[in-house]
Write a protein that holds these residues in place. Structure first.
Motif, PDB file in Angstrom:
ATOM      1  N   LYS A 114       7.734   5.344   1.865  1.00  0.00           N
ATOM      2  CA  LYS A 114       8.885   4.436   1.893  1.00  0.00           C
ATOM      3  C   LYS A 114       9.521   4.321   3.273  1.00  0.00           C
ATOM      4  N   GLY A 143       6.606   6.396  -2.734  1.00  0.00           N
ATOM      5  CA  GLY A 143       6.840   5.506  -3.856  1.00  0.00           C
ATOM      6  C   GLY A 143       5.509   5.263  -4.543  1.00  0.00           C
ATOM      7  N   VAL A 178       3.448   2.681  -7.410  1.00  0.00           N
ATOM      8  CA  VAL A 178       3.421   1.492  -8.262  1.00  0.00           C
ATOM      9  C   VAL A 178       1.973   1.215  -8.654  1.00  0.00           C
ATOM     10  N   GLU A 205      11.726   6.188 -16.369  1.00  0.00           N
ATOM     11  CA  GLU A 205      12.631   6.633 -15.303  1.00  0.00           C
ATOM     12  C   GLU A 205      11.934   7.539 -14.297  1.00  0.00           C
ATOM     13  N   ASN A 206      10.639   7.771 -14.513  1.00  0.00           N
ATOM     14  CA  ASN A 206       9.848   8.557 -13.570  1.00  0.00           C
ATOM     15  C   ASN A 206       8.900   7.610 -12.851  1.00  0.00           C
ATOM     16  N   GLU A 207       9.078   7.457 -11.557  1.00  0.00           N
ATOM     17  CA  GLU A 207       8.346   6.444 -10.804  1.00  0.00           C
ATOM     18  C   GLU A 207       6.828   6.627 -10.900  1.00  0.00           C
ATOM     19  N   LYS A 251       5.553   5.971 -14.537  1.00  0.00           N
ATOM     20  CA  LYS A 251       5.617   4.537 -14.812  1.00  0.00           C
ATOM     21  C   LYS A 251       4.458   3.805 -14.145  1.00  0.00           C
TER      22      LYS A 251
END
Length: 425
Positions: free
Chosen positions: A161, A289, A291, A360-362, A365
């Motif tokens: 990040k 981060g 995703v 709520e856990n990056e 998720k």
């Protein structure tokens, strides 16, 4: 006289009614008692469970809960899952010293089922419906269910990040970012695309496949690793290397440690890796981060391989019915959530996908979202013939020694020869 006769007839009728009811009630009582006695007679004193190394802590509570409910003690032992569990079962199972329940990565299921090491499971449709379709598919071999899922993992997009403020939505955006960012020892994005486990995400997303999936049955005679989509995917992989966006040092067996080292040193903005890397990256002080992977130039999602860990009943267990009950108990929604909270491995229970513990856990998720686009690694024995030819082919492509089509054609030829030599009936 008539009154006395009437009373007598009523008494006779009453006796008849009681006689009719009596045996039925006795029979029902006997049946209930017999069922309870049979269940008690078949109930073992204990079940033995092999759990993965350093992952048994959660079982203390779950085992105690199961014992309180059923009166069966759960004895659990730790055995390293990926390489030792299967080999130890081969020895201890036939010797009568093995477990009732084991845990395995799903890509081993075809082999251990073929060897007769694990038993097919019989569970209700309601139980199967607790899990995602893809994770149940991963636990199925030759049309039979051999386990219930405990967790899944798949590669995701991990970024620093401090070097990348927002993750890109598309691979085209990522390519542009990398062209601008890559200078000297700094790189915009790195992936182990000479390794087929990771490269499949690109090849599969472009339309390639390993074995054709015919209504849930994988056909090892129908390979899609050199079709038009697979060639396009390999060409896209080649593009990143030929443009100088990947360093030469991340090819081969040492590639993973080289990539991790560069990322942990803050020299790489983003990588493609799995949940096993989250904690080491955090421990290195990187503000990460996570995703799902950006979409491909064709608009499709990256079709990563998904690994599903599951619980299975040993074919050598003398208590397979109770072992199955415990597998169901271990993997129900409540216990799956508890296991995730203890060991951070993402469950495949449908009801938990939107649970705050996941959303709520990056990292969790990201894995849950990417898993929607992932495909389970083929779990048939023939998959063992795929890894090396594909690794060899990809390495010749990324080092500029072969064109994508020639490399993929060569790999498929070798895979077919291996399957014919080692798996022909």
């Amino acid at each position: 006289m008539k009154k006395a006769l009437s009373i007598f007839m009523m008494f006779v009728l009453l006796l008849g009614v009681l006689a009719a009811c009596g045996p039925k009630e006795d029979e029902d009582t006997a049946t209930d008692t017999g069922t309870k006695e049979e269940e008690t007679a078949n109930k073992p004193e204990k079940l033995v469970v092999w759990e993965d190394k350093d992952k048994s802590g959660w079982l203390e509570k779950v085992a105690a809960d199961f014992e309180a409910e059923h009166g069966i003690k759960i004895e659990f032992q730790e055995v390293e899952m990926a390489t030792k569990m299967r080999d130890q079962l081969r020895l201890d199972g036939p010797a009568g010293t093995g477990p009732d329940v084991v845990t395995l990565p799903h890509d081993q299921i075809g082999q251990v089922a073929t060897e007769g090491l694990i038993a097919p499971l019989t569970v209700s449709d309601e139980t199967i419906a607790l899990f995602s379709d893809s994770s149940i598919s991963a636990q199925t071999f030759d049309g039979q269910l051999y386990g219930l899922p405990k967790s899944s993992e798949t590669p995701v997009f991990i970024y620093n990040k401090d070097l990348m403020s927002e993750p890109p939505a598309t691979m085209d955006e990522l390519f542009t970012f990398s062209k601008d960012f890559t200078k000297g020892e700094n790189y915009g994005f790195l992936a182990l695309w000479d390794n087929f486990y990771f490269a499949h995400g690109i090849i599969g997303g472009m339309g390639g496949y390993v074995f054709n999936n015919d209504n849930g049955t994988l056909d090892p005679q129908n390979l899609g690793l050199n079709n038009e989509g697979a060639i396009a995917g390999t060409e896209y992989i080649q593009k990143w290397y030929s443009e100088g966006l990947f360093p030469a040092g991340i090819v081969g067996e040492s590639g993973g440690s080289a990539m991790d080292g560069l990322f942990q040193e803050g020299k790489v903005a983003a990588v493609m890796s799995g949940p096993w890397a989250f904690q080491p990256y955090k421990d290195a002080g990187i503000n990460i981060g996570m995703v799902a992977m950006p979409t491909l130039p064709n608009g499709e999602h990256v079709k990563t391989f998904m690994g599903v860990k599951g619980y299975h009943v040993s074919a050598f267990s003398k208590n397979q019915e109770w072992a199955t009950k415990f597998v169901e108990f271990m993997t129900n929604d409540e216990n799956s959530k508890y296991r995730y909270e203890q060991h951070a491995e993402v469950p495949t229970n449908v009801a938990l996908i939107e649970d705050p513990a996941i959303t709520e856990n990056e990292g969790a998720k990201a894995v849950a979202e990417q898993s929607q686009y992932a495909v389970p690694m083929p779990n048939i024995p023939e998959m063992g013939e795929v890894w090396k030819p594909m690794a060899d082919a990809l390495q010749t492509v990324v080092t500029g020694k072969a064109a994508p089509k020639a490399a993929m054609d060569s790999a498929v030829d070798q895979i077919k020869q291996n399957i014919e030599a080692n798996h022909s009936k």
